[in-house]
Write a protein that holds these residues in place. Structure first.
Motif, PDB file in Angstrom:
ATOM      1  N   UNK A  57       0.947  -1.271   0.211  1.00  0.00           N
ATOM      2  CA  UNK A  57       0.155   0.091   0.120  1.00  0.00           C
ATOM      3  C   UNK A  57       0.815   1.152   0.030  1.00  0.00           C
ATOM      4  N   UNK A  58       1.916   1.179   0.841  1.00  0.00           N
ATOM      5  CA  UNK A  58       2.925   2.502   0.625  1.00  0.00           C
ATOM      6  C   UNK A  58       3.397   2.609  -0.699  1.00  0.00           C
ATOM      7  N   UNK A  59       4.135   1.609  -1.466  1.00  0.00           N
ATOM      8  CA  UNK A  59       4.485   1.534  -2.746  1.00  0.00           C
ATOM      9  C   UNK A  59       3.411   2.251  -3.610  1.00  0.00           C
ATOM     10  N   UNK A  79      -1.765   1.041 -10.444  1.00  0.00           N
ATOM     11  CA  UNK A  79      -2.309   0.736  -9.309  1.00  0.00           C
ATOM     12  C   UNK A  79      -1.818  -0.946  -9.175  1.00  0.00           C
ATOM     13  N   UNK A  80      -1.675  -1.554 -10.183  1.00  0.00           N
ATOM     14  CA  UNK A  80      -1.353  -3.082 -10.436  1.00  0.00           C
ATOM     15  C   UNK A  80      -0.192  -3.406  -9.599  1.00  0.00           C
ATOM     16  N   UNK A  81      -0.108  -4.397  -8.804  1.00  0.00           N
ATOM     17  CA  UNK A  81       1.118  -4.861  -8.244  1.00  0.00           C
ATOM     18  C   UNK A  81       2.155  -5.035  -8.983  1.00  0.00           C
ATOM     19  N   UNK A  82       1.799  -5.740  -9.956  1.00  0.00           N
ATOM     20  CA  UNK A  82       2.868  -6.391 -11.160  1.00  0.00           C
ATOM     21  C   UNK A  82       3.601  -5.233 -11.985  1.00  0.00           C
ATOM     22  N   UNK A  83       3.006  -3.800 -11.974  1.00  0.00           N
ATOM     23  CA  UNK A  83       3.457  -2.687 -12.645  1.00  0.00           C
ATOM     24  C   UNK A  83       4.334  -1.861 -11.794  1.00  0.00           C
ATOM     25  N   UNK A 136       9.153   3.728  -5.778  1.00  0.00           N
ATOM     26  CA  UNK A 136       8.306   3.297  -4.866  1.00  0.00           C
ATOM     27  C   UNK A 136       8.888   2.722  -3.656  1.00  0.00           C
ATOM     28  N   UNK A 137      10.115   2.489  -3.742  1.00  0.00           N
ATOM     29  CA  UNK A 137      10.912   2.183  -2.607  1.00  0.00           C
ATOM     30  C   UNK A 137      11.483   3.330  -1.742  1.00  0.00           C
TER      31      UNK A 137
END
Length: 199
Positions: A110-112, A119-123, A134-135
DNA sequence: TGAATGATGCGCT
DNA sequence: GCGCATCATTCAT
Protein backbone atom coordinates in the motif's frame (compact mmCIF):
# COMPACT_ATOMS: atom_id res chain seq x y z
CA UNK A 1 12.96 -12.97 9.29
CA UNK A 2 14.96 -14.96 6.81
CA UNK A 3 18.72 -14.95 6.41
CA UNK A 4 20.52 -11.89 5.09
CA UNK A 5 23.05 -12.48 2.32
CA UNK A 6 26.66 -12.05 3.58
CA UNK A 7 29.31 -9.94 1.87
CA UNK A 8 30.88 -13.08 0.40
CA UNK A 9 27.79 -13.49 -1.79
CA UNK A 10 28.65 -10.25 -3.61
CA UNK A 11 32.39 -10.89 -3.77
CA UNK A 12 32.10 -13.15 -6.83
CA UNK A 13 31.95 -12.78 -10.64
CA UNK A 14 29.21 -10.25 -11.44
CA UNK A 15 27.33 -12.47 -13.89
CA UNK A 16 27.01 -15.15 -11.20
CA UNK A 17 25.83 -12.66 -8.61
CA UNK A 18 23.28 -11.23 -11.06
CA UNK A 19 21.83 -14.63 -11.86
CA UNK A 20 21.76 -15.65 -8.19
CA UNK A 21 19.96 -12.47 -7.13
CA UNK A 22 16.85 -13.57 -9.06
CA UNK A 23 14.17 -14.76 -6.66
CA UNK A 24 15.89 -13.18 -3.64
CA UNK A 25 14.14 -10.57 -1.50
CA UNK A 26 15.25 -6.92 -1.30
CA UNK A 27 14.38 -5.28 2.04
CA UNK A 28 14.35 -1.58 2.94
CA UNK A 29 13.43 -0.40 6.43
CA UNK A 30 13.01 3.31 7.04
CA UNK A 31 11.14 5.40 9.61
CA UNK A 32 8.22 5.54 7.22
CA UNK A 33 7.94 1.95 6.14
CA UNK A 34 9.15 -1.61 6.02
CA UNK A 35 9.26 -2.65 2.40
CA UNK A 36 10.31 -5.81 0.64
CA UNK A 37 10.07 -7.28 -2.85
CA UNK A 38 11.08 -10.34 -4.85
CA UNK A 39 13.78 -9.59 -7.44
CA UNK A 40 12.70 -10.74 -10.92
CA UNK A 41 14.95 -8.83 -13.37
CA UNK A 42 18.59 -7.64 -13.21
CA UNK A 43 21.46 -6.55 -15.45
CA UNK A 44 25.23 -6.86 -14.96
CA UNK A 45 27.74 -4.05 -15.62
CA UNK A 46 31.23 -5.46 -15.53
CA UNK A 47 34.42 -3.43 -15.31
CA UNK A 48 36.12 -0.74 -17.37
CA UNK A 49 36.14 -3.02 -20.43
CA UNK A 50 32.33 -3.09 -20.54
CA UNK A 51 31.46 -0.06 -22.70
CA UNK A 52 28.00 0.29 -21.10
CA UNK A 53 29.37 0.29 -17.55
CA UNK A 54 29.59 3.65 -15.79
CA UNK A 55 33.21 2.75 -15.01
CA UNK A 56 34.16 2.60 -18.71
CA UNK A 57 35.72 6.13 -18.61
CA UNK A 58 37.69 5.22 -15.49
CA UNK A 59 37.36 6.38 -11.90
CA UNK A 60 35.24 9.49 -11.35
CA UNK A 61 33.46 11.05 -8.40
CA UNK A 62 30.17 9.62 -9.59
CA UNK A 63 31.22 5.97 -10.02
CA UNK A 64 33.69 5.67 -7.13
CA UNK A 65 31.37 3.43 -5.10
CA UNK A 66 31.71 0.75 -7.79
CA UNK A 67 35.46 0.66 -7.16
CA UNK A 68 34.89 -0.02 -3.48
CA UNK A 69 34.01 -3.13 -1.51
CA UNK A 70 31.27 -5.49 -2.72
CA UNK A 71 27.87 -5.50 -1.04
CA UNK A 72 27.29 -1.74 -1.10
CA UNK A 73 24.58 0.21 -2.93
CA UNK A 74 25.34 2.36 -5.98
CA UNK A 75 22.43 4.68 -6.75
CA UNK A 76 22.58 7.34 -9.45
CA UNK A 77 20.29 9.98 -10.95
CA UNK A 78 19.36 9.66 -14.61
CA UNK A 79 17.22 11.43 -17.25
CA UNK A 80 16.63 14.35 -14.92
CA UNK A 81 14.05 12.59 -12.77
CA UNK A 82 14.75 8.96 -11.96
CA UNK A 83 17.13 6.96 -9.81
CA UNK A 84 18.61 3.52 -10.52
CA UNK A 85 19.60 1.09 -7.77
CA UNK A 86 22.66 -1.13 -8.18
CA UNK A 87 24.54 -3.58 -5.98
CA UNK A 88 28.35 -3.41 -6.10
CA UNK A 89 30.07 -6.73 -6.83
CA UNK A 90 33.57 -8.22 -6.98
CA UNK A 91 36.71 -7.30 -5.11
CA UNK A 92 37.64 -3.78 -4.02
CA UNK A 93 39.36 -2.05 -6.95
CA UNK A 94 37.36 -3.85 -9.67
CA UNK A 95 34.37 -1.68 -10.72
CA UNK A 96 31.24 -3.76 -11.32
CA UNK A 97 27.61 -3.81 -10.23
CA UNK A 98 24.20 -5.38 -10.77
CA UNK A 99 21.28 -3.11 -11.72
CA UNK A 100 17.95 -4.08 -10.17
CA UNK A 101 15.43 -3.59 -13.00
CA UNK A 102 12.21 -5.13 -11.67
CA UNK A 103 10.64 -6.79 -8.63
CA UNK A 104 7.32 -8.03 -7.25
CA UNK A 105 5.97 -6.36 -4.06
CA UNK A 106 5.98 -8.55 -0.93
CA UNK A 107 5.66 -6.24 2.11
CA UNK A 108 4.38 -2.66 2.14
CA UNK A 109 2.36 -2.79 -1.07
CA UNK A 110 0.00 0.00 0.00
CA UNK A 111 2.87 2.38 0.71
CA UNK A 112 4.48 1.61 -2.64
CA UNK A 113 1.15 2.10 -4.36
CA UNK A 114 0.80 5.57 -2.80
CA UNK A 115 4.17 6.59 -4.27
CA UNK A 116 3.42 5.10 -7.67
CA UNK A 117 1.34 6.24 -10.61
CA UNK A 118 0.37 2.61 -11.15
CA UNK A 119 -2.33 0.60 -9.38
CA UNK A 120 -1.54 -3.00 -10.27
CA UNK A 121 1.04 -4.71 -8.05
CA UNK A 122 2.91 -6.22 -10.98
CA UNK A 123 3.56 -2.83 -12.61
CA UNK A 124 4.56 -0.78 -9.53
CA UNK A 125 8.15 -2.12 -9.46
CA UNK A 126 8.51 -3.08 -13.14
CA UNK A 127 11.40 -0.80 -14.13
CA UNK A 128 14.54 0.55 -12.41
CA UNK A 129 13.13 4.07 -12.04
CA UNK A 130 9.79 2.81 -10.79
CA UNK A 131 11.45 0.52 -8.26
CA UNK A 132 13.43 3.40 -6.71
CA UNK A 133 10.43 5.71 -6.65
CA UNK A 134 8.18 3.15 -4.92
CA UNK A 135 10.90 2.13 -2.46
CA UNK A 136 11.87 5.75 -1.76
CA UNK A 137 15.52 5.21 -2.69
CA UNK A 138 17.56 8.24 -3.82
CA UNK A 139 21.21 9.29 -4.13
CA UNK A 140 21.20 9.75 -0.34
CA UNK A 141 21.12 5.97 -0.06
CA UNK A 142 24.07 5.42 -2.39
CA UNK A 143 27.04 3.85 -0.62
CA UNK A 144 24.89 2.06 1.96
CA UNK A 145 26.30 -1.21 3.32
CA UNK A 146 23.93 -4.01 2.35
CA UNK A 147 25.01 -6.03 5.36
CA UNK A 148 23.39 -3.31 7.50
CA UNK A 149 19.92 -3.59 9.03
CA UNK A 150 18.16 -0.97 6.91
CA UNK A 151 18.85 -2.06 3.34
CA UNK A 152 19.77 -5.63 2.44
CA UNK A 153 18.93 -8.73 0.42
CA UNK A 154 17.81 -12.02 1.93
CA UNK A 155 16.99 -15.52 0.79
CA UNK A 156 13.94 -15.95 -1.42
CA UNK A 157 10.64 -17.52 -0.52
CA UNK A 158 9.76 -19.39 -3.70
CA UNK A 159 11.88 -21.84 -5.65
CA UNK A 160 13.51 -20.20 -8.68
CA UNK A 161 12.33 -21.81 -11.90
CA UNK A 162 13.24 -20.82 -15.45
CA UNK A 163 15.79 -18.01 -15.97
CA UNK A 164 16.08 -16.18 -19.30
CA UNK A 165 19.44 -14.63 -20.31
CA UNK A 166 19.39 -11.89 -22.96
CA UNK A 167 20.78 -8.49 -23.91
CA UNK A 168 20.55 -5.31 -21.85
CA UNK A 169 17.90 -2.62 -22.22
CA UNK A 170 18.21 1.14 -22.79
CA UNK A 171 21.90 1.33 -23.74
CA UNK A 172 23.72 2.18 -26.97
CA UNK A 173 27.12 0.61 -26.32
CA UNK A 174 27.84 -3.02 -25.46
CA UNK A 175 24.36 -3.96 -26.67
CA UNK A 176 25.40 -7.42 -27.82
CA UNK A 177 26.48 -8.67 -24.39
CA UNK A 178 24.03 -11.18 -22.80
CA UNK A 179 24.09 -9.54 -19.38
CA UNK A 180 20.37 -9.30 -18.62
CA UNK A 181 18.65 -11.96 -16.51
CA UNK A 182 14.97 -12.38 -15.65
CA UNK A 183 12.52 -14.93 -14.30
CA UNK A 184 10.54 -16.36 -17.21
CA UNK A 185 7.35 -16.84 -15.25
CA UNK A 186 7.16 -13.39 -13.63
CA UNK A 187 4.57 -10.89 -14.88
CA UNK A 188 6.53 -7.96 -13.39
CA UNK A 189 9.48 -8.01 -15.85
CA UNK A 190 10.03 -4.52 -17.29
CA UNK A 191 11.64 -4.75 -20.70
CA UNK A 192 11.10 -6.83 -23.82
CA UNK A 193 10.79 -10.58 -23.40
CA UNK A 194 12.72 -12.94 -25.59
CA UNK A 195 9.84 -15.37 -25.80
CA UNK A 196 7.00 -16.76 -23.77
CA UNK A 197 3.27 -16.23 -23.32
CA UNK A 198 1.71 -12.84 -22.78
CA UNK A 199 0.35 -12.03 -19.35
C1' DT B 1 -0.74 -2.41 -29.02
C1' DG B 2 2.97 -0.09 -30.49
C1' DA B 3 5.83 4.02 -31.94
C1' DA B 4 7.02 8.68 -31.00
C1' DT B 5 7.95 12.26 -27.81
C1' DG B 6 8.46 15.49 -23.86
C1' DA B 7 9.92 16.01 -19.13
C1' DT B 8 14.07 17.41 -16.65
C1' DG B 9 18.92 17.82 -14.48
C1' DC B 10 23.54 16.13 -13.91
C1' DG B 11 28.24 14.56 -15.50
C1' DC B 12 31.63 14.92 -18.61
C1' DT B 13 33.97 16.60 -23.36
C1' DG C 1 26.31 21.36 -25.19
C1' DC C 2 25.26 16.48 -25.55
C1' DG C 3 24.08 12.19 -23.89
C1' DC C 4 22.00 9.54 -20.56
C1' DA C 5 21.42 1.85 -17.34
C1' DT C 6 13.65 6.07 -17.79
C1' DC C 7 8.79 6.66 -17.87
C1' DA C 8 4.09 8.49 -18.87
C1' DT C 9 1.51 10.43 -22.29
C1' DT C 10 -0.01 11.09 -26.83
C1' DC C 11 -1.02 9.68 -31.29
C1' DA C 12 -1.34 6.16 -34.99
C1' DT C 13 -2.92 1.77 -36.56
Amino acid sequence: MSSKLPRSFYNRPTLEVARDLLGKRIVFKSNEAGLSAKIVEVEAYVGEDDPACHAAPGLTKRNEVMYGKPGFSYIYFVYGMYYCFNIVTERKGFPAAVLLRAAEPVDGLEIMRRRSSKRKAETILSGPGKFCRAFGLTAEHSGTDLTSNTLYVCEGIDQVEEIVITTRVGINKGVERPYRFYLADSNAVSGPRVKGPRA
